[in-house]
Design a protein around this motif. Structure first.
Motif, PDB file in Angstrom:
ATOM      1  N   ARG A 116       0.829  -1.203   0.000  1.00 41.63           N
ATOM      2  CA  ARG A 116       0.000   0.000   0.000  1.00 41.63           C
ATOM      3  C   ARG A 116       0.867   1.259   0.000  1.00 41.63           C
ATOM      4  O   ARG A 116       0.569   2.227  -0.714  1.00 41.63           O
ATOM      5  CB  ARG A 116      -0.922  -0.013   1.217  1.00 41.63           C
ATOM      6  CG  ARG A 116      -1.949   1.134   1.214  1.00 41.63           C
ATOM      7  CD  ARG A 116      -2.770   1.159   2.479  1.00 41.63           C
ATOM      8  NE  ARG A 116      -3.378  -0.136   2.762  1.00 41.63           N
ATOM      9  CZ  ARG A 116      -3.076  -0.897   3.803  1.00 41.63           C
ATOM     10  NH1 ARG A 116      -2.180  -0.480   4.697  1.00 41.63           N
ATOM     11  NH2 ARG A 116      -3.672  -2.060   3.996  1.00 41.63           N
ATOM     12  N   TYR A 117       1.936   1.247   0.785  1.00 38.82           N
ATOM     13  CA  TYR A 117       2.798   2.435   0.832  1.00 38.82           C
ATOM     14  C   TYR A 117       3.419   2.700  -0.537  1.00 38.82           C
ATOM     15  O   TYR A 117       3.448   3.848  -1.006  1.00 38.82           O
ATOM     16  CB  TYR A 117       3.913   2.234   1.869  1.00 38.82           C
ATOM     17  CG  TYR A 117       4.813   3.434   2.003  1.00 38.82           C
ATOM     18  CD1 TYR A 117       4.505   4.450   2.904  1.00 38.82           C
ATOM     19  CD2 TYR A 117       5.961   3.561   1.231  1.00 38.82           C
ATOM     20  CE1 TYR A 117       5.316   5.573   3.019  1.00 38.82           C
ATOM     21  CE2 TYR A 117       6.781   4.671   1.330  1.00 38.82           C
ATOM     22  CZ  TYR A 117       6.453   5.673   2.237  1.00 38.82           C
ATOM     23  OH  TYR A 117       7.258   6.782   2.334  1.00 38.82           O
ATOM     24  N   LYS A 168       2.532   6.178  -2.444  1.00 36.03           N
ATOM     25  CA  LYS A 168       3.610   7.164  -2.439  1.00 36.03           C
ATOM     26  C   LYS A 168       4.040   7.455  -3.868  1.00 36.03           C
ATOM     27  O   LYS A 168       4.544   6.588  -4.583  1.00 36.03           O
ATOM     28  CB  LYS A 168       4.802   6.639  -1.626  1.00 36.03           C
ATOM     29  CG  LYS A 168       5.932   7.631  -1.454  1.00 36.03           C
ATOM     30  CD  LYS A 168       5.542   8.752  -0.514  1.00 36.03           C
ATOM     31  CE  LYS A 168       6.734   9.659  -0.225  1.00 36.03           C
ATOM     32  NZ  LYS A 168       6.357  10.772   0.667  1.00 36.03           N
ATOM     33  N   ARG A 169       3.853   8.713  -4.301  1.00 38.07           N
ATOM     34  CA  ARG A 169       4.103   9.078  -5.701  1.00 38.07           C
ATOM     35  C   ARG A 169       5.535   8.771  -6.131  1.00 38.07           C
ATOM     36  O   ARG A 169       5.767   8.237  -7.230  1.00 38.07           O
ATOM     37  CB  ARG A 169       3.801  10.569  -5.881  1.00 38.07           C
ATOM     38  CG  ARG A 169       4.065  11.109  -7.288  1.00 38.07           C
ATOM     39  CD  ARG A 169       3.634  12.566  -7.366  1.00 38.07           C
ATOM     40  NE  ARG A 169       3.900  13.154  -8.666  1.00 38.07           N
ATOM     41  CZ  ARG A 169       5.017  13.796  -8.971  1.00 38.07           C
ATOM     42  NH1 ARG A 169       5.990  13.895  -8.064  1.00 38.07           N
ATOM     43  NH2 ARG A 169       5.187  14.313 -10.178  1.00 38.07           N
ATOM     44  N   ARG A 176       5.985   5.097  -6.772  1.00 41.39           N
ATOM     45  CA  ARG A 176       5.336   4.676  -8.020  1.00 41.39           C
ATOM     46  C   ARG A 176       6.218   4.993  -9.221  1.00 41.39           C
ATOM     47  O   ARG A 176       6.361   4.181 -10.135  1.00 41.39           O
ATOM     48  CB  ARG A 176       3.978   5.374  -8.177  1.00 41.39           C
ATOM     49  CG  ARG A 176       2.903   4.905  -7.229  1.00 41.39           C
ATOM     50  CD  ARG A 176       1.508   5.257  -7.761  1.00 41.39           C
ATOM     51  NE  ARG A 176       1.375   6.655  -8.137  1.00 41.39           N
ATOM     52  CZ  ARG A 176       0.996   7.629  -7.321  1.00 41.39           C
ATOM     53  NH1 ARG A 176       0.718   7.347  -6.048  1.00 41.39           N
ATOM     54  NH2 ARG A 176       0.874   8.870  -7.741  1.00 41.39           N
ATOM     55  N   HIS A 177       6.800   6.183  -9.214  1.00 40.18           N
ATOM     56  CA  HIS A 177       7.635   6.596 -10.340  1.00 40.18           C
ATOM     57  C   HIS A 177       8.940   5.802 -10.382  1.00 40.18           C
ATOM     58  O   HIS A 177       9.462   5.526 -11.470  1.00 40.18           O
ATOM     59  CB  HIS A 177       7.908   8.095 -10.264  1.00 40.18           C
ATOM     60  CG  HIS A 177       6.702   8.920 -10.583  1.00 40.18           C
ATOM     61  ND1 HIS A 177       6.740  10.300 -10.719  1.00 40.18           N
ATOM     62  CD2 HIS A 177       5.404   8.572 -10.809  1.00 40.18           C
ATOM     63  CE1 HIS A 177       5.532  10.754 -11.002  1.00 40.18           C
ATOM     64  NE2 HIS A 177       4.701   9.722 -11.056  1.00 40.18           N
ATOM     65  N   VAL A 178       9.478   5.446  -9.225  1.00 40.64           N
ATOM     66  CA  VAL A 178      10.663   4.589  -9.195  1.00 40.64           C
ATOM     67  C   VAL A 178      10.355   3.246  -9.851  1.00 40.64           C
ATOM     68  O   VAL A 178      11.122   2.734 -10.677  1.00 40.64           O
ATOM     69  CB  VAL A 178      11.162   4.386  -7.746  1.00 40.64           C
ATOM     70  CG1 VAL A 178      12.162   3.226  -7.679  1.00 40.64           C
ATOM     71  CG2 VAL A 178      11.828   5.651  -7.221  1.00 40.64           C
ATOM     72  N   MET A 179       9.227   2.645  -9.476  1.00 38.84           N
ATOM     73  CA  MET A 179       8.849   1.343 -10.029  1.00 38.84           C
ATOM     74  C   MET A 179       8.664   1.426 -11.545  1.00 38.84           C
ATOM     75  O   MET A 179       9.110   0.540 -12.291  1.00 38.84           O
ATOM     76  CB  MET A 179       7.562   0.837  -9.377  1.00 38.84           C
ATOM     77  CG  MET A 179       7.645   0.631  -7.877  1.00 38.84           C
ATOM     78  SD  MET A 179       8.909  -0.565  -7.423  1.00 38.84           S
ATOM     79  CE  MET A 179       9.099  -0.187  -5.686  1.00 38.84           C
ATOM     80  N   LEU A 180       8.011   2.480 -11.999  1.00 43.70           N
ATOM     81  CA  LEU A 180       7.816   2.641 -13.436  1.00 43.70           C
ATOM     82  C   LEU A 180       9.157   2.842 -14.136  1.00 43.70           C
ATOM     83  O   LEU A 180       9.392   2.303 -15.228  1.00 43.70           O
ATOM     84  CB  LEU A 180       6.890   3.830 -13.708  1.00 43.70           C
ATOM     85  CG  LEU A 180       6.560   4.100 -15.179  1.00 43.70           C
ATOM     86  CD1 LEU A 180       5.899   2.886 -15.814  1.00 43.70           C
ATOM     87  CD2 LEU A 180       5.663   5.327 -15.311  1.00 43.70           C
TER      88      LEU A 180
END
Length: 427
Positions: free
Chosen positions: A237-238, A242-243, A246-250
């Motif tokens: 969930r974190y 956490k924006r 999310r951008h790191v994962m992408l």
């Protein structure tokens, strides 16, 4: 929570302030090595990484002797990555609930046993292509517990303002080994046989295990009263909410999915497209490692001028140029320069994304968050290895590498649309 905490090791005991920069802090990428505990574990990690890269050369080359199809050669890396895809997040939960020292000792013991068994089965000639994939899969199971635990321990070893440099030094350790290990692996294969590469890796795990047994740790993990599933949901969930995460994962997907073509196809590329032996394959991988070491030493300065987002886009573009160059099967001086560039691009992109994740994640969720990071990376590597292996089988390796390079250029531009909120420019 008090930001100052003791850090102990069998070699020294120091107190660092995790919240404030040191007044004597420099811009050197080597600054974290002043911390005695980090320095000793960095050396142990370098030895382990050296054994791992010698092993990688042996496994890739062994498969070319057992089944030289592009699909099976690429499957070696896929079989290592699959456990991480499915188990990295649960492993992160375990690492946030169980004493990290005990967990690391357990994983190193598993890896020591399996690599020793692989060495024996190869030396006796009983290994098969599917047997190699099965043992590689089990090694992946050990690594899935080891990697998030090890990475989540980095903030214990250095103050907060040195985390990005500590991550960079981890990359330097990995890539110093990458620069030297493949060449050593090629020599070992030629002189002693493929089995020796696995035996050396087993010895390296034994060395790390010795250091871990001597490590005395004052802190430990706790479940905080949560069930296993509740803890896993909390971590996921974190990362989703956490924006920055999310951008790191992408960013990981945008880079690793096209970039995995190099690692999945390089053994066969060296053997068939270039007509090189094991030593030539080792040289190619070594040049990638040297490029990564050079890039790591320059990264703090580059990032301070360009910022994290443009650094990532530039590094991805550099990697793509190298891949496009390889697809043309150029003369060897240009070929070595291209692999050097790709090493710089690989290191700069993943080091920046990794350090951003570690700085963004709170300590109580760090292993779970890094488990999510590793899941995304391994999933992209596994899927990419499958895609590029199939593509190479259909249109040939030059065509697959050309497609990979073009895809990387597109994803580099897309990455600019998803900036990282956590800045590393002053870290």
């Amino acid at each position: 929570m008090n930001s100052s905490r003791p850090i102990s090791s069998p070699y020294a005991s120091v107190v660092v302030d995790a919240g404030q920069p040191s007044p004597t802090a420099g811009r050197s990428a080597w600054e974290p090595l002043r911390q005695p505990m980090f320095r000793m574990f960095w050396i142990a990690s370098l030895a382990s990484n050296l054994g791992t890269w010698i092993h990688e050369v042996g496994a890739g080359w062994l498969m070319t002797t057992l089944d030289a199809t592009p699909e099976m050669v690429a499957a070696v890396r896929t079989s290592m990555a699959l456990p991480i895809v499915f188990l990295a997040i649960p492993a992160g939960v375990v690492a946030d609930r169980i004493d990290k020292r005990h967990l690391l000792i357990g994983t190193q013991s598993i890896l020591l046993f399996i690599t020793a068994m692989l060495a024996v089965s190869t030396a006796t000639g009983v290994i098969t292509a599917w047997g190699l994939l099965a043992m590689t899969f089990v090694i992946g199971l050990g690594m899935v517990l080891h990697v998030p635990t090890w990475q989540s321990a980095i903030p214990e070893l250095v103050p907060r303002w040195q985390i990005s440099r500590a991550v960079g030094l981890g990359s330097i350790s990995f890539n110093l080994a990458r620069a030297v290990g493949p060449a050593i692996g090629g020599v070992l294969i030629a002189v002693l046989g493929i089995w020796s590469t696995f035996a050396i890796n087993a010895i390296s795990f034994a060395g790390v295990l010795t250091v871990l047994i001597r490590w005395k740790r004052h802190t430990t993990e706790t479940s905080r009263g949560r069930s296993f599933l509740s803890s896993m949901r909390q971590g996921i969930r974190y990362v989703i909410l956490k924006r920055t995460m999310r951008h790191v994962m992408l960013g990981v997907v945008l880079f690793v999915l096209p970039g995995s073509a190099l690692w999945s196809l390089m053994p066969l590329y060296a053997k068939t497209a270039l007509g090189w032996g094991a030593q030539g394959f080792g040289i190619l991988v070594a040049m990638v490692g040297i490029g990564a070491v050079v890039g790591a030493s320059m990264l703090p300065r580059v990032r301070s001028h360009m910022g994290s987002d443009r650094t990532i886009a530039a590094a991805m573009t550099l990697y793509a140029i190298g891949m496009l160059t390889l697809s043309a099967e150029p003369a060897w001086p240009i070929l070595l320069l291209a692999t050097l560039m790709m090493g710089c691009g690989w290191m700069a992109t993943l080091t920046t994304l990794n350090a951003t994740a570690q700085i963004t994640l709170p300590s109580r969720l760090r292993a779970r968050g890094m488990g999510c990071y590793l899941t995304m990376m391994a999933g992209s590597m596994s899927l990419g290895s499958f895609i590029w292996g199939q593509t190479a089988g259909a249109i040939g390796m030059p065509g697959a590498m050309l497609a990979s390079g073009i895809t990387m250029i597109v994803t580099a531009m897309i990455s600019l649309l998803f900036p990282l909120a956590a800045s590393l420019d002053d870290a």
